[in-house]
Design a protein around this motif. Structure first.
Motif, mmCIF file in Angstrom:
data_model
loop_
_atom_site.group_PDB
_atom_site.id
_atom_site.type_symbol
_atom_site.label_atom_id
_atom_site.label_comp_id
_atom_site.label_asym_id
_atom_site.label_seq_id
_atom_site.Cartn_x
_atom_site.Cartn_y
_atom_site.Cartn_z
ATOM 1 N N ILE A 1 29.662 50.363 38.690
ATOM 2 C CA ILE A 1 29.735 50.136 37.249
ATOM 3 C C ILE A 1 30.662 51.170 36.628
ATOM 4 O O ILE A 1 30.496 52.371 36.852
ATOM 5 N N ASP B 1 31.863 48.623 31.020
ATOM 6 C CA ASP B 1 31.557 47.353 31.678
ATOM 7 C C ASP B 1 30.488 46.566 30.928
ATOM 8 O O ASP B 1 29.583 47.144 30.306
ATOM 9 N N VAL C 1 27.698 44.205 32.164
ATOM 10 C CA VAL C 1 27.059 43.842 33.428
ATOM 11 C C VAL C 1 26.098 42.675 33.208
ATOM 12 O O VAL C 1 25.156 42.769 32.413
ATOM 13 N N LYS D 1 31.101 42.534 35.377
ATOM 14 C CA LYS D 1 30.428 42.745 36.659
ATOM 15 C C LYS D 1 29.208 41.827 36.744
ATOM 16 O O LYS D 1 28.399 41.771 35.810
ATOM 17 N N MET E 1 30.178 45.569 47.156
ATOM 18 C CA MET E 1 30.987 45.062 46.053
ATOM 19 C C MET E 1 31.939 44.007 46.586
ATOM 20 O O MET E 1 32.468 44.147 47.676
ATOM 21 N N GLU F 1 35.269 41.480 45.346
ATOM 22 C CA GLU F 1 36.262 41.038 44.374
ATOM 23 C C GLU F 1 36.894 39.746 44.872
ATOM 24 O O GLU F 1 37.187 39.607 46.062
ATOM 25 N N VAL G 1 33.709 40.942 39.133
ATOM 26 C CA VAL G 1 33.407 41.624 40.394
ATOM 27 C C VAL G 1 31.897 41.547 40.645
ATOM 28 O O VAL G 1 31.094 41.868 39.770
ATOM 29 N N ILE H 1 28.539 42.879 42.262
ATOM 30 C CA ILE H 1 27.995 44.139 42.742
ATOM 31 C C ILE H 1 26.538 43.959 43.154
ATOM 32 O O ILE H 1 25.846 43.073 42.662
#
Length: 233
Positions: free
Chosen positions: A18, A22, A24, A125, A155, A157, A164, A166
């Motif tokens: 993070i 971000d 999330v 994220k 993680m 991508e 992304v 996570i």
């Protein structure tokens, strides 16, 4: 929850999951793992080295009896935006397509939908509730049923999306998540999926438990080894 937060803190320190600013989004299925992750990231905001916004996203498969009211109430109490995504995926998978391996197909569909919603909502994220046990189990399923070595990364991508993925619970064990969910009385929703409790993952779970008993070594050894190896998606 202290042990869970320690795992989240370690994952953040090692992988910088993070970043400051971000947004999330937590994929909340209603199960114990995703609810523990949501609560952990809620608490982590208080002492994390970065500032971030938190949202909860639930993909409703359309199964009868799936009630999100307690999740919505939990989010409201902790100042988390709750995004309820209603779909008819359950009928598509089990009645129309009659998938032989419904879990894999369902996972891909839900993940794709979550990515699209994240992009439309400005979420950078997507946090998933996979813990260390899931990491090991996925590797075993890959070897046993697909004849290859494969599991997920802490993680991930993707080229086609800016979101992304996570997994802040990567260093946590399932039993710790279960204890945290019970102790803090988190709103866990019963999974109405017809395939629940009768999957390849259940077999892999039994194997992990057996290996721990036979070797006398904690599963954290396997988790650490896989995280250091950082296998491909």
């Amino acid at each position: 929850m202290r042990k869970i937060l320690g795992c989240v803190k370690r994952a953040q320190a090692e992988f910088n999951m993070i970043e400051d600013g971000d947004v999330v989004g937590v994929g909340v299925s209603g199960g114990k793992d995703s609810m523990v992750l949501l609560y952990a990231l809620c608490l982590f905001r208080n002492f994390a080295p970065v500032k971030y916004e938190l949202k909860a996203l639930t993909v409703d498969m359309g199964f009868p009896g799936f009630d999100v009211s307690e999740i919505r109430e939990f989010c409201s109490k902790h100042d988390i935006e709750f995004i309820h995504i209603k779909t008819g995926m359950g009928k598509l998978i089990f009645e129309e397509r009659r998938e032989k391996n419904p879990c894999s197909f369902c996972s891909k569909m839900r993940r794709g939908l979550l990515n699209k919603v994240c992009e439309s909502r400005g979420i950078t994220k997507l946090a998933l509730g996979h813990h260390g046990d899931d990491l090991i189990e996925t590797l075993l399923m890959s070897m046993l049923y697909e004849s290859r070595l494969n599991t997920f990364k802490p993680m991930t991508e993707f080229e086609r999306t800016s979101v992304v993925q996570i997994r802040p619970l990567i260093y946590a064990c399932e039993k710790d998540a279960a204890e945290a969910a019970s102790r803090h009385k988190l709103p866990v929703v019963t999974n109405p999926c017809p395939a629940s409790g009768n999957t390849r993952r259940e077999t892999a779970k039994e194997l992990v438990n057996l290996m721990e008993i036979k070797t006398g070594q904690p599963r954290s050894h396997m988790i650490n080894a896989l995280c250091k190896r950082s296998p491909a998606e």
